[in-house]
Design a protein around this motif. Structure first.
Motif, PDB file in Angstrom:
ATOM      1  N   UNK A  32      22.405 -11.531  64.233  1.00 24.09           N
ATOM      2  CA  UNK A  32      23.727 -11.096  65.014  1.00 24.09           C
ATOM      3  C   UNK A  32      24.253 -12.269  65.973  1.00 24.09           C
ATOM      4  N   UNK A  33      25.452 -12.291  66.420  1.00 19.21           N
ATOM      5  CA  UNK A  33      25.618 -13.259  67.345  1.00 19.21           C
ATOM      6  C   UNK A  33      25.245 -12.913  68.795  1.00 19.21           C
ATOM      7  N   UNK A  34      24.658 -13.690  69.404  1.00 19.86           N
ATOM      8  CA  UNK A  34      23.594 -13.539  70.404  1.00 19.86           C
ATOM      9  C   UNK A  34      24.203 -14.119  71.510  1.00 19.86           C
ATOM     10  N   UNK A  35      24.239 -13.675  72.851  1.00 20.35           N
ATOM     11  CA  UNK A  35      24.845 -14.531  73.919  1.00 20.35           C
ATOM     12  C   UNK A  35      23.917 -14.453  75.307  1.00 20.35           C
ATOM     13  N   UNK A  36      22.564 -14.299  74.956  1.00 18.41           N
ATOM     14  CA  UNK A  36      21.561 -14.093  75.661  1.00 18.41           C
ATOM     15  C   UNK A  36      20.483 -15.287  76.106  1.00 18.41           C
ATOM     16  N   UNK A  37      20.842 -16.524  75.382  1.00 18.88           N
ATOM     17  CA  UNK A  37      19.824 -17.376  75.645  1.00 18.88           C
ATOM     18  C   UNK A  37      20.413 -18.347  76.257  1.00 18.88           C
ATOM     19  N   UNK A  38      19.770 -19.645  76.136  1.00 19.20           N
ATOM     20  CA  UNK A  38      20.379 -20.652  77.079  1.00 19.20           C
ATOM     21  C   UNK A  38      21.868 -20.851  76.991  1.00 19.20           C
ATOM     22  N   UNK A  39      22.478 -21.208  77.938  1.00 18.47           N
ATOM     23  CA  UNK A  39      24.009 -21.020  77.875  1.00 18.47           C
ATOM     24  C   UNK A  39      24.331 -22.079  76.906  1.00 18.47           C
ATOM     25  N   UNK A  40      24.032 -23.191  76.972  1.00 17.07           N
ATOM     26  CA  UNK A  40      24.536 -24.386  75.989  1.00 17.07           C
ATOM     27  C   UNK A  40      24.459 -24.185  74.707  1.00 17.07           C
ATOM     28  N   UNK A  41      23.758 -23.224  74.421  1.00 12.91           N
ATOM     29  CA  UNK A  41      23.480 -22.996  72.913  1.00 12.91           C
ATOM     30  C   UNK A  41      24.355 -21.844  72.521  1.00 12.91           C
ATOM     31  N   UNK A  42      25.038 -21.249  73.415  1.00 12.22           N
ATOM     32  CA  UNK A  42      25.670 -19.933  73.134  1.00 12.22           C
ATOM     33  C   UNK A  42      27.153 -20.175  72.734  1.00 12.22           C
ATOM     34  N   UNK A  43      27.832 -19.254  72.029  1.00 15.77           N
ATOM     35  CA  UNK A  43      27.286 -18.276  71.251  1.00 15.77           C
ATOM     36  C   UNK A  43      26.478 -18.902  70.080  1.00 15.77           C
ATOM     37  N   UNK A  44      25.212 -17.962  69.651  1.00 17.84           N
ATOM     38  CA  UNK A  44      24.580 -18.397  68.696  1.00 17.84           C
ATOM     39  C   UNK A  44      24.340 -17.092  67.577  1.00 17.84           C
ATOM     40  N   UNK A  45      24.383 -17.612  66.382  1.00 11.94           N
ATOM     41  CA  UNK A  45      24.138 -16.689  65.470  1.00 11.94           C
ATOM     42  C   UNK A  45      22.660 -16.804  65.277  1.00 11.94           C
ATOM     43  N   UNK A  46      21.804 -15.499  65.658  1.00  8.97           N
ATOM     44  CA  UNK A  46      20.422 -15.646  65.713  1.00  8.97           C
ATOM     45  C   UNK A  46      19.935 -14.635  64.552  1.00  8.97           C
ATOM     46  N   UNK A  47      18.851 -15.128  63.945  1.00  8.85           N
ATOM     47  CA  UNK A  47      18.149 -14.693  62.718  1.00  8.85           C
ATOM     48  C   UNK A  47      16.775 -14.228  63.429  1.00  8.85           C
ATOM     49  N   UNK A  48      16.266 -13.066  63.582  1.00  8.48           N
ATOM     50  CA  UNK A  48      14.934 -12.714  63.983  1.00  8.48           C
ATOM     51  C   UNK A  48      14.097 -12.265  62.976  1.00  8.48           C
ATOM     52  N   UNK A  49      13.136 -13.182  62.462  1.00  9.96           N
ATOM     53  CA  UNK A  49      12.128 -12.903  61.471  1.00  9.96           C
ATOM     54  C   UNK A  49      11.107 -11.784  62.017  1.00  9.96           C
ATOM     55  N   UNK A  50      10.803 -10.843  61.305  1.00 12.78           N
ATOM     56  CA  UNK A  50       9.718  -9.648  61.655  1.00 12.78           C
ATOM     57  C   UNK A  50       8.270 -10.408  61.693  1.00 12.78           C
ATOM     58  N   UNK A  51       7.390  -9.850  62.636  1.00 12.18           N
ATOM     59  CA  UNK A  51       5.957 -10.221  62.560  1.00 12.18           C
ATOM     60  C   UNK A  51       5.684 -11.562  63.484  1.00 12.18           C
ATOM     61  N   UNK A  52       4.554 -11.639  63.920  1.00 10.91           N
ATOM     62  CA  UNK A  52       4.217 -12.752  65.037  1.00 10.91           C
ATOM     63  C   UNK A  52       2.541 -12.834  64.912  1.00 10.91           C
ATOM     64  N   UNK A  53       2.276 -14.021  65.224  1.00 16.22           N
ATOM     65  CA  UNK A  53       0.800 -14.271  65.227  1.00 16.22           C
ATOM     66  C   UNK A  53       0.276 -14.046  66.792  1.00 16.22           C
ATOM     67  N   UNK A  54       1.256 -13.936  67.812  1.00 14.98           N
ATOM     68  CA  UNK A  54       0.589 -13.551  69.042  1.00 14.98           C
ATOM     69  C   UNK A  54       0.717 -12.092  69.361  1.00 14.98           C
ATOM     70  N   UNK A  55      -0.063 -11.668  70.120  1.00 12.60           N
ATOM     71  CA  UNK A  55       0.099 -10.321  70.844  1.00 12.60           C
ATOM     72  C   UNK A  55       0.592  -9.951  72.242  1.00 12.60           C
ATOM     73  N   UNK A  56       1.554 -10.536  72.504  1.00 10.40           N
ATOM     74  CA  UNK A  56       1.974 -10.547  73.997  1.00 10.40           C
ATOM     75  C   UNK A  56       2.307  -9.194  74.414  1.00 10.40           C
ATOM     76  N   UNK A  57       1.677  -8.474  75.354  1.00  8.81           N
ATOM     77  CA  UNK A  57       1.922  -7.446  75.915  1.00  8.81           C
ATOM     78  C   UNK A  57       3.266  -7.177  76.397  1.00  8.81           C
ATOM     79  N   UNK A  58       3.902  -8.318  77.000  1.00  7.52           N
ATOM     80  CA  UNK A  58       5.058  -8.218  77.768  1.00  7.52           C
ATOM     81  C   UNK A  58       6.331  -8.452  76.747  1.00  7.52           C
ATOM     82  N   UNK A  59       5.763  -8.491  75.677  1.00 10.24           N
ATOM     83  CA  UNK A  59       7.214  -8.740  74.677  1.00 10.24           C
ATOM     84  C   UNK A  59       8.148  -7.663  74.773  1.00 10.24           C
TER      85      UNK A  59
END
Ligand code: SF4
Length: 315
Positions: free
Chosen positions: A85-112
């Motif tokens: 989706x088009x995202x507007x919540x990251x670094x301002x200079x990169x926005x708007x950004x069409x962001x693709x989020x791949x499922x799965x991670x190698x880390x287990x950050x409890x605060x994710x």
């Protein structure tokens, strides 16, 4: 009472997009070298072969992901995505950004903040690179400035990541958001493909990395990530590096300070995105210090440290 520290003057510097061209494609054309899509496509098979004995990240599981989901990330050979989706919540200079989020991670950050699908490589839909690239094209036509690939962690899905890069327009400004825990074996397959590297430097020491993200001391979080940051910065003629750090309550001294001092010493010119909007999400309540948002006093101390280290903070 001390006045609240302010962002350094560099925060008001021109945004990257105002000074930045999609360098990868421009430089490639100037140097008459193969296009990004061609290079990415040629690397897919090599990346696929690495899954047979997976050492793509600091966990060095050595499992055969071609035979099925395995390893600490529980990922197999095929990638899925849980958001595009088009995202507007990251670094301002990169926005708007069409962001693709791949499922799965190698880390287990409890605060994710996206813990469910980020931890689960089976979440979401099968990744169809051509269809996602069409959606990215539409978003760019409608005004998106960048295309961002993130996760979970995108580098654990290296073959699919390369297929997606190969399908995207060569002149799109391409951003890779990563936890920077990949190994040197992944580097040659990632090199030269991204206009902006957006790595996280999450933890300032092995104890916090272990306790909050299940990264064993033996995995050598700090050296893995900082060596990757230096490697990314070495691509500076073709790529920008923006180092992110999520400021967490109770972790200014143990995580932010070592990160800030290292950046000051080793990457003084790098842009630094200090994420100050911590919210106690996912399993954060497992850790007493993470149960509340960041206190104003901690934010002020963190900003004072950034000023002292003369970091190039960006909004
Ligand atoms: S990507 Fe990392 S966690 Fe996943 S199987 Fe490979 S080495 Fe293990």
């Amino acid at each position: 009472m001390n006045a609240a520290p302010t962002l350094p003057p560099s925060a008001n510097a021109p945004r990257v997009w105002e000074q930045f061209q999609p360098a990868t494609s421009v430089v490639r054309r100037q140097r008459r070298i193969p296009t990004r899509s061609t290079v990415a496509r040629e690397r897919v098979e090599l990346a696929q072969a690495q899954l047979a004995d997976c050492h793509l990240c600091l966990h060095h599981c050595g499992t055969n992901r071609l035979a099925g989901p395995s390893g600490r990330c529980h990922a197999g050979a095929n990638a899925r995505f849980f958001a595009a989706q088009t995202d507007v919540s990251d670094e301002l200079e990169l926005l708007p950004s069409f962001a693709v989020s791949l499922s799965g991670c190698n880390l287990r950050c409890d605060f994710c903040i996206t813990g469910g699908p980020s931890w689960n490589p089976r979440a979401g839909s099968d990744l169809d690179a051509a269809r996602l690239a069409d959606r990215a094209r539409d978003a760019l036509v409608q005004g998106a400035r960048t295309v961002m690939i993130l996760g979970g962690e995108p580098t654990i899905h290296l073959p699919a990541l390369l297929e997606l890069v190969a399908a995207l327009p060569d002149d799109a400004c391409l951003v890779l958001k990563t936890n920077a825990c990949f190994t040197p074996s992944a580097r040659p397959l990632l090199a030269g493909l991204f206009d902006v590297w957006l790595p996280d430097l999450k933890f300032g020491n092995a104890e916090c990395a272990d306790r909050l993200a299940a990264i064993p001391h033996a995995a050598d979080y700090w050296n893995t990530v900082t060596n990757n940051l230096l490697w990314m910065a070495a691509e500076q003629d073709t790529a920008e590096v923006i180092v992110r750090h999520l400021l967490m309550p109770g972790h200014v001294d143990c995580c932010w300070e070592p990160a800030a001092r290292w950046l000051s010493q080793h990457l003084p010119a790098a842009k630094v995105s200090l994420r100050t909007g911590y919210w106690p999400a996912w399993h954060a309540a497992r850790h007493p210090e993470l149960r509340l948002p960041l206190a104003r006093t901690e934010l002020n101390r963190a900003l004072a440290l950034a000023n002292e280290c003369r970091l190039n903070l960006i909004p």
